[in-house]
Enzyme design. Sequence first.
Site, PDB file in Angstrom:
ATOM      1  N   THR A  93       0.871  -1.180   0.000  1.00 33.93           N
ATOM      2  CA  THR A  93       0.000   0.000   0.000  1.00 33.93           C
ATOM      3  C   THR A  93       0.906   1.227   0.000  1.00 33.93           C
ATOM      4  O   THR A  93       1.617   1.466   0.980  1.00 33.93           O
ATOM      5  CB  THR A  93      -0.891   0.037   1.264  1.00 33.93           C
ATOM      6  OG1 THR A  93      -1.664  -1.156   1.297  1.00 33.93           O
ATOM      7  CG2 THR A  93      -1.816   1.248   1.243  1.00 33.93           C
ATOM      8  N   LYS A 168      -7.643   1.624  -3.175  1.00 31.44           N
ATOM      9  CA  LYS A 168      -7.285   1.176  -1.817  1.00 31.44           C
ATOM     10  C   LYS A 168      -7.412   2.324  -0.795  1.00 31.44           C
ATOM     11  O   LYS A 168      -8.002   2.160   0.268  1.00 31.44           O
ATOM     12  CB  LYS A 168      -5.843   0.635  -1.842  1.00 31.44           C
ATOM     13  CG  LYS A 168      -5.198   0.400  -0.504  1.00 31.44           C
ATOM     14  CD  LYS A 168      -5.668  -0.870   0.145  1.00 31.44           C
ATOM     15  CE  LYS A 168      -5.115  -1.001   1.563  1.00 31.44           C
ATOM     16  NZ  LYS A 168      -5.585  -2.165   2.263  1.00 31.44           N
ATOM     17  N   LYS A 243      -1.495   5.285   8.612  1.00 30.68           N
ATOM     18  CA  LYS A 243      -0.700   5.349   7.360  1.00 30.68           C
ATOM     19  C   LYS A 243      -1.631   5.529   6.156  1.00 30.68           C
ATOM     20  O   LYS A 243      -1.418   6.404   5.313  1.00 30.68           O
ATOM     21  CB  LYS A 243       0.115   4.057   7.206  1.00 30.68           C
ATOM     22  CG  LYS A 243       0.831   3.954   5.862  1.00 30.68           C
ATOM     23  CD  LYS A 243       1.361   2.546   5.575  1.00 30.68           C
ATOM     24  CE  LYS A 243       1.753   2.437   4.108  1.00 30.68           C
ATOM     25  NZ  LYS A 243       2.135   1.098   3.691  1.00 30.68           N
TER      26      LYS A 243
HETATM   27  P1  NAD Z   1       6.014  -6.017   7.230  1.00 38.19           P
HETATM   28  O1  NAD Z   1       6.792  -4.934   7.848  1.00 38.19           O
HETATM   29  O2  NAD Z   1       5.627  -7.203   8.066  1.00 38.19           O
HETATM   30  O3  NAD Z   1       6.825  -6.602   5.949  1.00 38.19           O
HETATM   31  C1  NAD Z   1       7.574  -5.814   5.075  1.00 38.19           C
HETATM   32  C2  NAD Z   1       8.847  -6.599   4.775  1.00 38.19           C
HETATM   33  O4  NAD Z   1       9.608  -5.904   3.780  1.00 38.19           O
HETATM   34  C3  NAD Z   1       9.768  -6.755   5.999  1.00 38.19           C
HETATM   35  O5  NAD Z   1       9.972  -8.142   6.246  1.00 38.19           O
HETATM   36  C4  NAD Z   1      11.061  -6.022   5.581  1.00 38.19           C
HETATM   37  O6  NAD Z   1      12.231  -6.646   6.085  1.00 38.19           O
HETATM   38  C5  NAD Z   1      10.974  -6.128   4.067  1.00 38.19           C
HETATM   39  N1  NAD Z   1      11.790  -5.151   3.350  1.00 38.19           N
HETATM   40  C6  NAD Z   1      11.863  -3.799   3.515  1.00 38.19           C
HETATM   41  N2  NAD Z   1      12.705  -3.250   2.614  1.00 38.19           N
HETATM   42  C7  NAD Z   1      13.165  -4.264   1.848  1.00 38.19           C
HETATM   43  C8  NAD Z   1      14.065  -4.343   0.761  1.00 38.19           C
HETATM   44  N3  NAD Z   1      14.673  -3.275   0.268  1.00 38.19           N
HETATM   45  N4  NAD Z   1      14.324  -5.556   0.219  1.00 38.19           N
HETATM   46  C9  NAD Z   1      13.738  -6.686   0.711  1.00 38.19           C
HETATM   47  N5  NAD Z   1      12.865  -6.668   1.750  1.00 38.19           N
HETATM   48  C10 NAD Z   1      12.593  -5.482   2.317  1.00 38.19           C
HETATM   49  O7  NAD Z   1       4.718  -5.338   6.582  1.00 38.19           O
HETATM   50  P2  NAD Z   1       3.369  -6.051   6.129  1.00 38.19           P
HETATM   51  O8  NAD Z   1       2.367  -6.011   7.223  1.00 38.19           O
HETATM   52  O9  NAD Z   1       3.693  -7.343   5.471  1.00 38.19           O
HETATM   53  O10 NAD Z   1       2.851  -4.982   5.044  1.00 38.19           O
HETATM   54  C11 NAD Z   1       3.412  -4.901   3.751  1.00 38.19           C
HETATM   55  C12 NAD Z   1       2.571  -3.925   2.937  1.00 38.19           C
HETATM   56  O11 NAD Z   1       1.216  -4.392   2.886  1.00 38.19           O
HETATM   57  C13 NAD Z   1       2.505  -2.507   3.515  1.00 38.19           C
HETATM   58  O12 NAD Z   1       2.559  -1.585   2.461  1.00 38.19           O
HETATM   59  C14 NAD Z   1       1.169  -2.485   4.248  1.00 38.19           C
HETATM   60  O13 NAD Z   1       0.618  -1.188   4.335  1.00 38.19           O
HETATM   61  C15 NAD Z   1       0.330  -3.365   3.342  1.00 38.19           C
HETATM   62  N6  NAD Z   1      -0.823  -4.012   3.998  1.00 38.19           N
HETATM   63  C16 NAD Z   1      -0.676  -4.565   5.228  1.00 38.19           C
HETATM   64  C17 NAD Z   1      -1.790  -5.170   5.814  1.00 38.19           C
HETATM   65  C18 NAD Z   1      -1.681  -5.805   7.180  1.00 38.19           C
HETATM   66  O14 NAD Z   1      -2.733  -6.110   7.784  1.00 38.19           O
HETATM   67  N7  NAD Z   1      -0.473  -6.055   7.695  1.00 38.19           N
HETATM   68  C19 NAD Z   1      -3.030  -5.209   5.154  1.00 38.19           C
HETATM   69  C20 NAD Z   1      -3.124  -4.665   3.868  1.00 38.19           C
HETATM   70  C21 NAD Z   1      -2.001  -4.067   3.301  1.00 38.19           C
END
Ligand code: NAD
Length: 290
Positions: A93, A168, A243
């Site tokens: 997102t 979204k 966010k």
């Molecule tokens: P998270 O922090 O658990 O996972 C993100 C991952 O990206 C981490 O493991 C981090 O180490 C990795 N990362 C960061 N920079 C990187 C790079 N340069 N190379 C490789 N890996 C890298 O976050 P999440 O909850 O999985 O959310 C991910 C996305 O999904 C976000 O944009 C969030 O807004 C969106 N989202 C989350 C949810 C939710 O309920 N968690 C729901 C809908 C959407």
Amino acid sequence: MTQIAFIGLGNMGGPMAANLVKAGHGVAGFDLSEASLKAAAEAGVTACASLQDAVKGAEAVITMLPKGEHVIAVWQQLTSLAPAGTLLIDCSTIDVDSARKAHLMAGADKCPSLDAPVSGGTGGAAAGTLTFMAGGSDEAFARAKPLLEAMGKKIVHCGGDGAGQAAKICNNMILGVSMIAVCEAFALGEKLGLSHQALFDVASTSSGQCWSLTSYCPVPGPVPTSPANNDYKPGFAAALMLKDLMLSQDAASASGASTPLGAAAAKLYEAFGEKGNGSRDFSAIIEMLR
Ligand code: NAD
């Protein structure tokens, strides 16, 4: 079977990559976090030591990263690592401007691309029942659809570049505003001596009905599975709600849209976060509103 590189194996990306493996695809994963890589490997993902290793031989690359700046940094590298024709999909997102910039970078490298953020949270990611909102060309959507179907149950092509992110943030602005409205109604009902169950029974079958009420009811009792029954453990964390509300506010300022309730919701979630509540479920804001 498609060979896929999956970048960002966190709370969402980990289970999404696992579902691609279950569907029979070859998945090579990369994440900066060792723990995320290890968990993905246990689910059948080939853990790679670098972005370069993960992308080698991939027909499609999926990114699931925290913010726009992370997506731009990774896609900048992808455009030199992935050969022309590689399908690039971002499921994070992020802000609409970064999404469009990522599409432009992919286009310059002759890679079809899709912004495809999701709704459904970590539960939906694990169960493979996410909703995908996609923006990009018909060609990119047609190629991505079978992959997205392995991770979700509803796939909507919303329009051209950035349309998925636009859908979204508009949807999540409704969510933030409606949760606050539902919390205010329960807080007022309490002052008026109305039981939680009575208000729920009426509103859930009347014109006040909405997802914040019927799935994430902010008081314990009426919806036994809602986070209110579990000490407001997320669920959907208040920090993520903030966010998404900030993304919609930035987009509203940039486009000249009037969103006074969205602005008020963003202020309230900001204040809620400043009181140390960012990691609690977003329905816990009822405590601040009481
Ligand atoms: P998270 O922090 O658990 O996972 C993100 C991952 O990206 C981490 O493991 C981090 O180490 C990795 N990362 C960061 N920079 C990187 C790079 N340069 N190379 C490789 N890996 C890298 O976050 P999440 O909850 O999985 O959310 C991910 C996305 O999904 C976000 O944009 C969030 O807004 C969106 N989202 C989350 C949810 C939710 O309920 N968690 C729901 C809908 C959407």
